[in-house]
Design a protein around this motif. Structure first.
Motif, short mmCIF file in Angstrom:
data_model
loop_
_atom_site.label_atom_id
_atom_site.label_comp_id
_atom_site.label_asym_id
_atom_site.label_seq_id
_atom_site.Cartn_x
_atom_site.Cartn_y
_atom_site.Cartn_z
N THR A 133 0.83 -1.21 0.00
CA THR A 133 0.00 0.00 0.00
C THR A 133 0.87 1.26 0.00
OG1 THR A 133 -0.22 -0.07 2.43
CG2 THR A 133 -1.96 -1.13 1.11
N LEU A 253 -5.11 1.85 4.62
CA LEU A 253 -5.44 0.74 3.73
C LEU A 253 -4.90 -0.59 4.26
CD1 LEU A 253 -5.11 1.92 0.02
CD2 LEU A 253 -7.00 0.63 1.03
N ALA A 386 -8.57 5.79 -0.39
CA ALA A 386 -8.74 4.64 0.50
C ALA A 386 -9.92 3.78 0.07
CB ALA A 386 -8.92 5.11 1.93
N LEU A 390 -9.37 0.13 -1.61
CA LEU A 390 -9.93 -1.04 -0.93
C LEU A 390 -10.82 -1.84 -1.88
CD1 LEU A 390 -10.11 -2.34 1.96
CD2 LEU A 390 -12.27 -1.11 2.20
#
Length: 428
Positions: A133, A253, A386, A390
């Protein structure tokens, strides 16, 4: 039992387990607790009303806390560290780049980087998702904010050097120690050189070309009249945006993926939501309420900004006590976000609490991005990246924990996983 020591006060207890220390202060002393870190008297304020006073209603009576004051050695007068008129001027210049229309334009880069990073994963092989991430958000920040690709290794190495000096912020004479070429101070100086070298090259290239790449740096370089920034100011803002523009979102994340891995039923529900959307686009954010709820609950449980600091400029009344000028004030999100008065079963992962409305919860019981005039300027950017990140990852992978590799926390300037965050990706 807490026993402050001469000279260092509570510093050793604080450094040994920061999260436990601030939680214990609230448990033992209530919403207003006082302790000492090195030479600094510190007031811990852990009630939403007190958060509002310091960050909103009486914000002019405080300046940035000691950690960010010390961070100026790397960040200069960027938005995170600047005060007064300099902060207001720079915020006005940067604000247009974070308008909702601009963020919508950045969304395709965000999903593209998330797809590229997730596509590189090896099925069923343990993976440090935090490293993944970080790479994803750093590449996104480089493209959208600076208009260039960046060397992930250089930036992460420089950030590690910066974080290594965090523990020195509260030592006596810490401002004098920063120039000494020893231990973590040498690493701090090395990190500054590496980061400034990278950013100076990007800024010089943009100034020389005069090219408008549609990114934030272009807007700052091409500013006119009184809005034009000097070369050192450009470097300070570019450095701040590069670090702040990726670090907290990467941490969020990674923590969200961990939470979903250990709660497979919620992970399945998120996958069902994402599968029903089709190809992700910025306009789909409103169709991903569970994804947003997962991010919200992650920010509550593992707030990247786990404690905000301020220093009093004028006397400030708190009940019958007075915070004197020069005293430090800390507002611990870690404590407020886990307070059972506002959050039933505060250590339980429950995204559903965000789908049912806030009820009677105080406004500032949740402040992951701060509050008031110094609220994080990139909040909308962070939410978009985010949620889309995701959704993109969960569309392609089912995640499960790695046996024997539990999550460990490292609360430095931000709350990070210690030693990586390891999960096993399985293809959908």
């Amino acid at each position: 039992m807490r026993r402050p020591l001469p000279v260092v006060g509570d510093l050793l207890a604080f450094q040994s387990d920061r999260l436990r220390f601030v939680a214990a202060m609230q448990r033992e002393h209530g919403d207003v607790a006082r302790f000492r870190l090195g030479p600094f008297p510190v007031w811990q304020l852990a009630h939403p009303d007190l958060v509002r006073q310091v960050l909103v209603t009486d914000a002019a009576g405080f300046r940035k806390g000691m950690v960010l004051q010390r961070a100026r050695v790397v960040l200069g007068d960027g938005l995170l560290t600047a005060e007064g008129d300099v902060h207001r001027q720079h915020r006005d210049l940067v604000q247009p780049a974070f308008h909702s229309r601009r963020i919508t334009g950045y969304a395709s880069v965000m999903t593209g980087r998330a797809t590229a990073v997730a596509s590189s994963w090896a099925p069923r092989e343990p993976l440090d998702v935090h490293a993944a991430t970080v790479r994803m958000t750093l590449e996104t920040a480089g493209t959208t904010l600076l208009g260039t690709s960046v060397d992930v290794g250089v930036v992460e190495g420089a950030l590690a050097d910066l974080l290594s000096a965090y523990k020195l912020a509260f030592l006596p004479f810490s401002d004098k120690l920063q120039a000494l070429p020893v231990g973590p101070l040498r690493r701090l100086q090395r990190g500054r050189r590496r980061l400034h070298g990278l950013v100076d090259g990007v800024v010089a290239d943009r100034v020389a070309s005069g090219r408008d790449g549609g990114d934030l740096l272009s807007a700052l370089v091409l500013g006119s009249g009184d809005g034009r920034l000097s070369s050192p100011e450009l470097r300070d803002e570019a450095t701040t945006l590069l670090l702040a523009g990726h670090e907290t979102t990467a941490n969020t994340l990674a923590f969200a993926l961990h939470l979903l891995a250990v709660h497979p039923s919620v992970q399945a529900s998120v996958y069902d939501e994402v599968s029903g959307v089709g190809e992700l686009a910025p306009s789909d954010l409103d169709r991903l309420p569970l994804c947003r709820a997962v991010v919200s609950e992650t920010l509550r449980l593992y707030p990247p900004s786990w404690m905000m600091g301020r220093q009093a400029l004028v006397p400030h009344q708190v009940g019958e006590q007075v915070i004197e000028p020069g005293d430090l004030v800390v507002l611990p999100q870690w404590v407020v976000h886990h307070d059972e008065r506002w959050w039933p079963q505060p250590f339980t992962f429950d995204p559903a609490r965000w789908l049912a409305g806030s009820g009677d919860r105080p406004r500032w019981a949740f402040f992951p991005f701060g509050a008031g005039l110094r609220r994080c300027i990139g909040e909308g950017f962070a939410w978009t990246e985010a949620v889309l990140g995701l959704a993109t990852i969960l569309r392609h992978w089912r995640l499960r924990p790695v046996p024997g590799r539990p999550l460990r926390l490292d609360p430095l300037i931000t709350l990070r996983p210690r030693g990586g965050l390891w999960l096993i990706p399985e293809p959908r």
